[in-house]
Design a protein around this motif. Structure first.
Motif, PDB file in Angstrom:
ATOM      1  N   SER A   1       0.921  -1.281  -0.128  1.00  0.00           N
ATOM      2  CA  SER A   1      -0.056  -0.221   0.069  1.00  0.00           C
ATOM      3  C   SER A   1       0.736   1.101  -0.170  1.00  0.00           C
ATOM      4  O   SER A   1       1.995   1.303   0.141  1.00  0.00           O
ATOM      5  CB  SER A   1      -0.954   0.059   1.295  1.00  0.00           C
ATOM      6  OG  SER A   1       0.006   0.179   2.441  1.00  0.00           O
ATOM      7  N   GLN A   2       0.383   2.543  -0.374  1.00  0.00           N
ATOM      8  CA  GLN A   2       1.016   3.605  -0.200  1.00  0.00           C
ATOM      9  C   GLN A   2       1.653   3.890   1.183  1.00  0.00           C
ATOM     10  O   GLN A   2       2.841   4.147   1.152  1.00  0.00           O
ATOM     11  CB  GLN A   2       0.344   4.967  -0.790  1.00  0.00           C
ATOM     12  CG  GLN A   2       0.853   6.219  -0.799  1.00  0.00           C
ATOM     13  CD  GLN A   2       1.881   5.976  -1.992  1.00  0.00           C
ATOM     14  OE1 GLN A   2       1.876   5.184  -3.034  1.00  0.00           O
ATOM     15  NE2 GLN A   2       2.977   6.807  -1.652  1.00  0.00           N
ATOM     16  N   SER A   3       0.668   3.547   2.134  1.00  0.00           N
ATOM     17  CA  SER A   3       1.125   3.827   3.419  1.00  0.00           C
ATOM     18  C   SER A   3       2.385   3.039   3.807  1.00  0.00           C
ATOM     19  O   SER A   3       3.469   3.305   4.561  1.00  0.00           O
ATOM     20  CB  SER A   3       0.185   3.687   4.553  1.00  0.00           C
ATOM     21  OG  SER A   3      -0.508   2.427   4.364  1.00  0.00           O
ATOM     22  N   ALA A   4       2.512   1.665   3.317  1.00  0.00           N
ATOM     23  CA  ALA A   4       3.746   0.726   3.647  1.00  0.00           C
ATOM     24  C   ALA A   4       4.978   1.239   2.888  1.00  0.00           C
ATOM     25  O   ALA A   4       5.988   1.228   3.397  1.00  0.00           O
ATOM     26  CB  ALA A   4       3.300  -0.486   3.119  1.00  0.00           C
ATOM     27  N   LEU A   5       4.724   1.709   1.607  1.00  0.00           N
ATOM     28  CA  LEU A   5       5.861   2.362   1.000  1.00  0.00           C
ATOM     29  C   LEU A   5       6.589   3.458   1.393  1.00  0.00           C
ATOM     30  O   LEU A   5       7.850   3.631   1.657  1.00  0.00           O
ATOM     31  CB  LEU A   5       5.662   2.479  -0.528  1.00  0.00           C
ATOM     32  CG  LEU A   5       5.236   0.970  -1.669  1.00  0.00           C
ATOM     33  CD1 LEU A   5       4.633   1.774  -2.782  1.00  0.00           C
ATOM     34  CD2 LEU A   5       6.232   0.408  -1.554  1.00  0.00           C
TER      35      LEU A   5
ATOM     36  N   THR B   1       6.352   4.019   4.606  1.00  0.00           N
ATOM     37  CA  THR B   1       6.995   3.941   6.099  1.00  0.00           C
ATOM     38  C   THR B   1       8.236   3.171   5.810  1.00  0.00           C
ATOM     39  O   THR B   1       9.178   3.394   6.223  1.00  0.00           O
ATOM     40  CB  THR B   1       6.047   3.022   6.772  1.00  0.00           C
ATOM     41  OG1 THR B   1       4.714   3.553   7.002  1.00  0.00           O
ATOM     42  CG2 THR B   1       6.595   2.507   8.122  1.00  0.00           C
ATOM     43  N   LEU B   2       8.068   2.139   4.777  1.00  0.00           N
ATOM     44  CA  LEU B   2       9.589   1.458   4.370  1.00  0.00           C
ATOM     45  C   LEU B   2      10.490   2.458   3.945  1.00  0.00           C
ATOM     46  O   LEU B   2      11.637   2.264   4.432  1.00  0.00           O
ATOM     47  CB  LEU B   2       9.070   0.354   3.479  1.00  0.00           C
ATOM     48  CG  LEU B   2      10.323  -0.454   2.808  1.00  0.00           C
ATOM     49  CD1 LEU B   2      10.673  -1.393   4.204  1.00  0.00           C
ATOM     50  CD2 LEU B   2       9.636  -1.458   2.038  1.00  0.00           C
ATOM     51  N   ALA B   3      10.144   3.317   3.237  1.00  0.00           N
ATOM     52  CA  ALA B   3      11.164   4.203   2.593  1.00  0.00           C
ATOM     53  C   ALA B   3      11.832   5.123   3.704  1.00  0.00           C
ATOM     54  O   ALA B   3      13.055   5.385   3.693  1.00  0.00           O
ATOM     55  CB  ALA B   3      10.552   5.345   1.766  1.00  0.00           C
TER      56      ALA B   3
ATOM     57  N   ARG C   1       5.470  10.769   9.335  1.00  0.00           N
ATOM     58  CA  ARG C   1       4.427  10.518   8.497  1.00  0.00           C
ATOM     59  C   ARG C   1       2.977  11.213   9.040  1.00  0.00           C
ATOM     60  O   ARG C   1       2.018  11.501   8.072  1.00  0.00           O
ATOM     61  CB  ARG C   1       4.152   9.085   8.387  1.00  0.00           C
ATOM     62  CG  ARG C   1       5.144   8.465   7.781  1.00  0.00           C
ATOM     63  CD  ARG C   1       4.352   6.855   7.430  1.00  0.00           C
ATOM     64  NE  ARG C   1       3.392   6.970   6.441  1.00  0.00           N
ATOM     65  CZ  ARG C   1       2.038   6.613   6.478  1.00  0.00           C
ATOM     66  NH1 ARG C   1       1.933   5.824   7.447  1.00  0.00           N
ATOM     67  NH2 ARG C   1       1.297   6.797   5.561  1.00  0.00           N
ATOM     68  N   GLY C   2       2.906  11.558  10.332  1.00  0.00           N
ATOM     69  CA  GLY C   2       1.813  12.348  10.864  1.00  0.00           C
ATOM     70  C   GLY C   2       0.674  11.339  11.220  1.00  0.00           C
ATOM     71  O   GLY C   2      -0.469  11.966  11.533  1.00  0.00           O
ATOM     72  N   VAL C   3       0.860  10.021  10.820  1.00  0.00           N
ATOM     73  CA  VAL C   3      -0.161   9.148  11.423  1.00  0.00           C
ATOM     74  C   VAL C   3       0.324   7.981  12.211  1.00  0.00           C
ATOM     75  O   VAL C   3       1.349   7.691  12.037  1.00  0.00           O
ATOM     76  CB  VAL C   3      -0.838   8.576  10.110  1.00  0.00           C
ATOM     77  CG1 VAL C   3      -1.785   9.721   9.287  1.00  0.00           C
ATOM     78  CG2 VAL C   3      -0.011   8.253   9.039  1.00  0.00           C
ATOM     79  N   ASP C   4      -0.609   7.114  12.626  1.00  0.00           N
ATOM     80  CA  ASP C   4      -0.158   5.907  13.324  1.00  0.00           C
ATOM     81  C   ASP C   4       0.399   4.978  12.467  1.00  0.00           C
ATOM     82  O   ASP C   4      -0.142   4.726  11.244  1.00  0.00           O
ATOM     83  CB  ASP C   4      -1.290   5.491  14.179  1.00  0.00           C
ATOM     84  CG  ASP C   4      -0.933   3.907  14.859  1.00  0.00           C
ATOM     85  OD1 ASP C   4      -0.336   4.204  15.923  1.00  0.00           O
ATOM     86  OD2 ASP C   4      -1.209   3.015  14.440  1.00  0.00           O
ATOM     87  N   CYS C   5       1.616   4.109  12.761  1.00  0.00           N
ATOM     88  CA  CYS C   5       2.239   3.248  12.027  1.00  0.00           C
ATOM     89  C   CYS C   5       2.090   1.989  12.380  1.00  0.00           C
ATOM     90  O   CYS C   5       3.018   1.208  12.029  1.00  0.00           O
ATOM     91  CB  CYS C   5       3.469   3.855  11.497  1.00  0.00           C
ATOM     92  SG  CYS C   5       3.859   5.588  10.454  1.00  0.00           S
TER      93      CYS C   5
END
Length: 204
Positions: A86-90, A92-94, A111-115
């Motif tokens: 997902s976009q959020s996973a990419l 976070t991984l970056a 990121r500004g959001v829970d991970c």
């Protein structure tokens, strides 16, 4: 049996990339310099023959990989499930790849959001690993990328990650072809990662 044939057979049978140190441990009857030279010669040999696979240095080791130019043909046969992010996973991984070692709180700050759910998913995929605990109050876990991360993205090591300048050079779309992004609605911008089907919330 020749040394090139021996090394080829060992690398071909291995589940993951084999380092020079590991090959030297497995082949004590050969000098380290001879093994290193053979690896270099094998890389040149497979590149020169123009075959369907090559010997590549990835994740600090050596591995046979199919040619990227033949990807569209390989996927016609391969039935294994490919990894999807997902976009959020990419994102976070970056962040982890470029800022490691890093804590969950530091990732969430950027990121500004829970991970939590994203990190759990990346850990399950073995793309991220726990490096230890940070020496601050609360002793939070610190994360970094794994050997599998390097293998998946075909990187020799973390120094092979593209720089910001290199990534910006890829964006060569003329200005008149660009489309302005619409601003997100407040309720959309504040969505939690755990609401995405890709992620699963951490167990309490």
């Amino acid at each position: 049996m020749s040394l090139p044939a021996i090394i080829e057979s060992i690398i071909f049978a291995a589940d993951s990339a084999l380092s020079l140190d590991r090959l030297c441990e497995m082949l004590p009857e050969y000098e380290r310099s001879a093994i290193k030279t053979t690896l270099t010669n094998l890389v040149e040999f497979h590149e020169g023959r123009g075959g369907g696979f090559c010997l590549a240095e990835v994740a600090g080791g050596w591995q046979f990989r199919t040619s990227p130019a033949l990807h569209e043909y390989v996927v016609r046969h391969v039935k294994t499930k490919t990894a999807k992010f997902s976009q959020s996973a990419l994102e976070t991984l970056a962040i982890i790849a470029y800022r490691q070692p890093i804590t969950r709180a530091e990732v969430e700050h950027l990121r500004g959001v829970d991970c939590g759910g994203v990190l759990k998913s990346l850990l399950e995929k073995k793309l991220v690993k726990i490096l230890g605990k940070k020496d601050i109050p609360g002793r939070p876990l610190i994360y970094g990328t794994s050997k599998e991360f390097l293998e998946v993205f075909g990187l020799k090591d973390l120094k092979s990650l593209p720089t910001l300048r290199e990534m910006q050079s890829l964006d060569e779309t003329p200005r008149f072809e660009r489309q302005e992004e619409l601003p997100l609605e407040p309720d959309t911008a504040d969505l939690d990662d755990s609401s995405l089907p890709f992620d699963e919330p951490l167990n309490p």
